[in-house]
Design an enzyme around this catalytic site. Sequence first.
Site, PDB file in Angstrom:
ATOM      1  N   SER A   1      21.468  87.847  49.323  1.00  0.00           N
ATOM      2  CA  SER A   1      22.131  87.864  48.017  1.00  0.00           C
ATOM      3  C   SER A   1      21.101  87.687  46.912  1.00  0.00           C
ATOM      4  O   SER A   1      20.080  87.020  47.105  1.00  0.00           O
ATOM      5  CB  SER A   1      23.230  86.805  47.954  1.00  0.00           C
ATOM      6  N   MET A   2      21.393  88.319  45.763  1.00  0.00           N
ATOM      7  CA  MET A   2      20.402  88.375  44.682  1.00  0.00           C
ATOM      8  C   MET A   2      21.024  88.099  43.321  1.00  0.00           C
ATOM      9  O   MET A   2      20.684  88.745  42.327  1.00  0.00           O
ATOM     10  CB  MET A   2      19.742  89.758  44.690  1.00  0.00           C
ATOM     11  N   GLY A   3      21.955  87.155  43.270  1.00  0.00           N
ATOM     12  CA  GLY A   3      22.572  86.786  41.999  1.00  0.00           C
ATOM     13  C   GLY A   3      23.171  87.987  41.282  1.00  0.00           C
ATOM     14  O   GLY A   3      23.876  88.798  41.898  1.00  0.00           O
ATOM     15  N   ALA A   4      22.881  88.110  39.985  1.00  0.00           N
ATOM     16  CA  ALA A   4      23.459  89.187  39.175  1.00  0.00           C
ATOM     17  C   ALA A   4      23.088  90.575  39.697  1.00  0.00           C
ATOM     18  O   ALA A   4      23.784  91.561  39.421  1.00  0.00           O
ATOM     19  CB  ALA A   4      22.997  89.040  37.728  1.00  0.00           C
TER      20      ALA A   4
ATOM     21  N   GLY B   1      27.424  81.862  45.869  1.00  0.00           N
ATOM     22  CA  GLY B   1      27.050  82.141  47.263  1.00  0.00           C
ATOM     23  C   GLY B   1      28.168  81.679  48.204  1.00  0.00           C
ATOM     24  O   GLY B   1      28.512  82.377  49.166  1.00  0.00           O
ATOM     25  N   ASP B   2      28.760  80.536  47.934  1.00  0.00           N
ATOM     26  CA  ASP B   2      29.844  80.009  48.776  1.00  0.00           C
ATOM     27  C   ASP B   2      31.078  80.913  48.673  1.00  0.00           C
ATOM     28  O   ASP B   2      31.761  81.170  49.663  1.00  0.00           O
ATOM     29  CB  ASP B   2      30.225  78.587  48.333  1.00  0.00           C
TER      30      ASP B   2
ATOM     31  N   GLY C   1      23.346  91.528  42.687  1.00  0.00           N
ATOM     32  CA  GLY C   1      24.197  91.894  43.826  1.00  0.00           C
ATOM     33  C   GLY C   1      23.601  91.457  45.152  1.00  0.00           C
ATOM     34  O   GLY C   1      23.162  90.312  45.288  1.00  0.00           O
TER      35      GLY C   1
END
Length: 312
Positions: A224-227, A255-256, A229
């Site tokens: 996962s890479m935040g904003a 993330g959760d 995606g």
Amino acid sequence: MILTVTMNPSIDTAYPLAGPLKVDDVNRVEPIKTAGGKGLNVSRVLGQLGDDVLATGLLGGRMGDFIADRLDECGVAHDFARIAGESRVCVAVLHEGNQTEFLEAGPEVSGDELAGFGEKFRGLAGRADVVTMSGSLPRGVDAGYYAELAGVAAGAGAKVLLDTSGASLDAALAAKAKPYLVKPNLTELGGLLGREFSPERLDEVRDAVASDERFAGVEWVVVSMGAAGSAAFHQGRAWRVRAPRIECVNATGSGDSTIAGFAHGIAAGADPAEVLRLGNTCGTLNAMDPATGHLPMDRWDDVYSAVEVEQV
Ligand code: ADP
């Protein structure tokens, strides 16, 4: 049933200050207290999605009672093992756009208490289709413990979604029974592989995941890479997911929430593209809401249709 595991839950306490933090002086506050811990965020979001969810893990003392009461209030079923030490309190002081945190380590868990939980887990995992395990382990618990639980759950036929980092992730990837899904973020992946990655060079991420033996046999590796995606790897195929542009209010717990979306999709037998869409929809929605581990469901359709999922 989806079983969520939270081994070191906390009462997350926010102290919003009207002005600057006064050091060596009195600061008067109106606290906001929530049942915290990554697995509890997953549980709450699964509750919102309408899943049959059961939260388990360790709870101790009056603090533990408070956490159980909060779960009751939001309708999340739970069956925790009780321990002698008090569950922890984590304080975040919010002042002038800053967040100054005080994180208790949490109680030390004895061998007998852990064995008691192990027995409970064995019984609950036998009833679960999917088991999520999130966050750090408490003091007194070996880094290999998630790997052990994952073996028990896999033996009982459940799919294990593991969201942890460092030595616990390392141990789970080295075990014979691999987790079904792991979700390191870009930084956690870098820590695991001993190098840095950037969202601009996803080819490097793909090559690193494909060539590292530790990921062999893991059905889903989602980075996962935040904003930006996420990038996902599933049965030899690579996927790119782009999150819609949103006004980010509070990305803590995204993330959760993503794990909750994955668990929801996997438990329902969704296809890979749909699993990714569900996870990222939940992650993005969480970032749009001030509460951690809470989705503004009235925005579901907009976000769900705006998430872009493609095989690359
Ligand atoms: P973690 O909390 O584990 O570090 P991320 O910050 O990578 O996880 O967030 C998980 C997912 O949540 C992302 O893959 C994305 O889908 C969504 N997300 C997080 N932050 C944003 C944001 N600012 N805008 C849109 N989506 C976001």
